[in-house]
Write an enzyme that holds these catalytic residues in place. Sequence first.
Site, PDB file in Angstrom:
ATOM      1  CD  GLU A 233      -1.420  11.728   0.748  1.00  0.00           C
ATOM      2  OE1 GLU A 233      -1.337  10.827   1.613  1.00  0.00           O
ATOM      3  OE2 GLU A 233      -2.458  12.334   0.510  1.00  0.00           O
TER       4      GLU A 233
ATOM      5  CG  ASP B 184       3.606   8.817   6.611  1.00  0.00           C
ATOM      6  OD1 ASP B 184       4.281   9.106   5.595  1.00  0.00           O
ATOM      7  OD2 ASP B 184       2.935   7.765   6.711  1.00  0.00           O
TER       8      ASP B 184
ATOM      9  N   GLY C  87      -5.135  -1.245  -3.616  1.00  0.00           N
ATOM     10  CA  GLY C  87      -4.422  -0.318  -4.483  1.00  0.00           C
ATOM     11  C   GLY C  87      -5.147   0.987  -4.718  1.00  0.00           C
TER      12      GLY C  87
ATOM     13  N   GLY D 287      -5.236   3.668  -2.603  1.00  0.00           N
ATOM     14  CA  GLY D 287      -4.745   4.804  -1.837  1.00  0.00           C
ATOM     15  C   GLY D 287      -5.545   5.041  -0.574  1.00  0.00           C
ATOM     16  CG  LEU D 288      -9.134   4.968  -0.476  1.00  0.00           C
ATOM     17  CD1 LEU D 288     -10.517   4.598  -0.970  1.00  0.00           C
ATOM     18  CD2 LEU D 288      -9.118   6.403   0.052  1.00  0.00           C
ATOM     19  CB  SER D 289      -5.030   2.677   4.479  1.00  0.00           C
ATOM     20  OG  SER D 289      -4.223   3.823   4.407  1.00  0.00           O
TER      21      SER D 289
ATOM     22  CG  ASP E 272      -1.372   4.532   5.172  1.00  0.00           C
ATOM     23  OD1 ASP E 272      -1.622   5.756   5.166  1.00  0.00           O
ATOM     24  OD2 ASP E 272      -0.959   3.924   4.172  1.00  0.00           O
TER      25      ASP E 272
END
Length: 368
Positions: free
Chosen positions: A33, A36, A119, A121-123, A169
Site C-alpha cells: 500500500e 506504487d 470510496g 478502497g477497491l478502485s 489500481d
Amino acid sequence: MIRTGTAGDYLSHFGAAPEVTAHAPGRVNLIGEHTDYNDGFVLPSAIPQQAVIGLSRLEGDGVEVYASDLNEARAYRLGEETQTHSWIDYVQGVTQELVRDGHKLTGFRAHIRSDVPFGSGLSSSAALLVCLLRGLRELFGLPLDDVQVAQLARRAENGLVGANVGIMDQMACSLAQVGEALFLDCRDLTFERLKLPEDMDLVVLHSGVEHNHAAGDYNTRRAECERACELLGVASLRELGVEDLERVNALPEPLNRRARHVITENARVLETVAALRAGELGRVGELFTASHASMRDDYQVSVREVDLIVTLAEAEADVYGARLTGGGFGGSVVMIARHGTGRRAGERVAAEYARQTGRTPRLLMPAH
C-alpha cells in the site's frame, strides 16, 4: 453479474442498442500500500464486482453520458473538457488524454453502471476508467494494449480528475483476474500472475466509510514521500531497503515514518509472495498484521472504524490476518481465512462491527 444487463440498460435509456459493451473489475490489494507511486512492489487481485459500459458513436463532437447508479446525465464536447469536481471528470479525463495522444474520436453516447462501491478502497474509479477505455478502444479501433490502457487511465486520474495516484489500481483493473494475484513492479511495470492457494478464502469487508483520493490527504502523503526522497538524496524510495532504516529514522517527523512504511512495505510484499508460493498462510497473516500496523502508525491512513474491523477479524480463529486495503481514510479491510470459513467469519465480523458502530458494512468477498 451486472454485465449481462448492459445492452438492455442502454436500450431503455437511449432508445437503441449499444454498438459495443465493455467491463472492468474492481480490485483488492492484498499487500503493498502506497508503494506504487514510490516505484515499489504491489500485489492486487481482481474482485467479482465490476464497472460496465454501453457505447455508441455520435456524429459531431458531442459526448452524452448517463450514470445509472447516480441517475445523472452529463454532456460535453470533445476538446472542451473542463474540470467539474464530479464523476464526469473521469470520462472527460479519458477523452482529453486520448485526443492529446492523437487518437481519432467522434462524439459518443455512454451508459455506465457499476457495483464496485464508491470510496471503498477497491478502485471504483480505476474500474470505471479502464472499462471506458476498453469500450472506446473497441468502438473506435484504437491501437492500445492492456498496459497502455492502464497508463492512459492513470494519466486521466492524475490530470483532469486531480488525484495524484500511482499505477497499481489501473494495472490491476486492466490485467488482474479473480483467483490470482498480480505481482507488479511499479518501476518497470513487469508483472507475474500468481495463482492464489486453494486452501484459503479471500474476504473483503467494506467499512461503509467512504474516501476520496482527489481530496487532500492522499496527495499530502505523496508529497511527504517526495520530500523524504529529496532529503535522502534518492529519486524514489524504491532505491532504499531495510538496511537503510537508520538513515530514514533520522529524518524529521513525519517524513521518517512515511518513508519507513514504504520501505518495510516493499519488503513485506516480497515476503508475502514467497509465503504464498510456499503455501505458508500463517506467515501471510503475520505480514497482513504488520502491514496494517504500519499503515495505522507510520503512514497514518487508517481510521477508527477500519481498525475495529481488523481487531474483530483477528479475534476470529479461522482468520490468519487482516489489514486495511487501498489508499485509506476509510474503505475496506481484506482478510485471509481457512478455506470454507471466510464467509461465516466475515459475516460475524460485519455483524459485530455494525452493532458497535451503527454503520452498515458490506461483505463483498466471498461473493454469493
